[in-house]
Design an enzyme around this catalytic site. Structure first.
Site, PDB file in Angstrom:
ATOM      1  N   HIS A 187       0.863  -1.177   0.000  1.00 49.83           N
ATOM      2  CA  HIS A 187       0.000   0.000   0.000  1.00 49.83           C
ATOM      3  C   HIS A 187       0.899   1.227   0.000  1.00 49.83           C
ATOM      4  O   HIS A 187       2.104   1.112   0.147  1.00 49.83           O
ATOM      5  CB  HIS A 187      -0.950  -0.010   1.205  1.00 49.83           C
ATOM      6  CG  HIS A 187      -0.284  -0.332   2.502  1.00 49.83           C
ATOM      7  ND1 HIS A 187       0.128  -1.610   2.838  1.00 49.83           N
ATOM      8  CD2 HIS A 187       0.067   0.445   3.530  1.00 49.83           C
ATOM      9  CE1 HIS A 187       0.695  -1.593   4.028  1.00 49.83           C
ATOM     10  NE2 HIS A 187       0.680  -0.359   4.468  1.00 49.83           N
ATOM     11  N   GLY A 188       0.317   2.376  -0.174  1.00 52.02           N
ATOM     12  CA  GLY A 188       1.099   3.602  -0.299  1.00 52.02           C
ATOM     13  C   GLY A 188       1.602   4.148   1.024  1.00 52.02           C
ATOM     14  O   GLY A 188       1.307   3.620   2.100  1.00 52.02           O
TER      15      GLY A 188
END
Length: 146
Positions: free
Chosen positions: A63-64
């Site tokens: 994920h970011g």
């Protein structure tokens, strides 16, 4: 919030030369579905360079970064099945890469749902060996309801 993965968010039988390519495959599905802007994929790779998203048992959940939240348009998941596995460091092979784009605090609930589905060794085996996007999506969606 319930976890529902449509078949369009599943990539079966993928091959990746390294973990960054696997992360990009998962990220591109999120971008194509409109969950995130294109720059989010780079932020997923950036996060991996500072902290591994490998969870063990053949699963990675990239994920970011916190700074990438502005690039997220809606909450969504993507699932990339890598039958040959891809090294996520120290010889740890990921066979399933679940990409996450989450608005607000949704990411904690998504991580929990994915972890619950994949913590069952039997479920993970079925996901790794799924022969259709429909089957893989169903395994995730049913597992999240339990």
């Amino acid at each position: 919030m319930s976890l529902t993965i449509p078949e369009s968010m599943v990539k079966l039988g993928a091959k990746a030369n390294d973990k960054y390519e696997a992360i990009r495959l998962a990220g591109e599905l999120l971008v194509q579905a409109g969950h995130a802007e294109a720059g989010y994929v780079d932020k997923m790779v950036e996060r991996e360079k500072t902290l591994s998203t490998y969870m063990g048992a053949g699963l990675a959940i990239p994920h970011g970064t916190n700074e990438s939240k502005a690039l997220i348009r809606s909450t969504g998941l993507s699932v990339v099945q890598l039958p040959d596995g891809v090294d996520f460091g120290e010889g740890e092979l990921a066979f399933v890469v679940v990409g996450i784009a989450a608005l607000g605090d949704d990411h904690l609930e998504l991580l929990t749902n994915v972890a619950m589905v994949c913590s069952e060794e039997e479920n993970l085996e079925k996901i790794i060996n799924a022969s259709s996007a429909a089957e893989l999506a169903r395994l995730f969606n049913e597992g999240a309801e339990e």
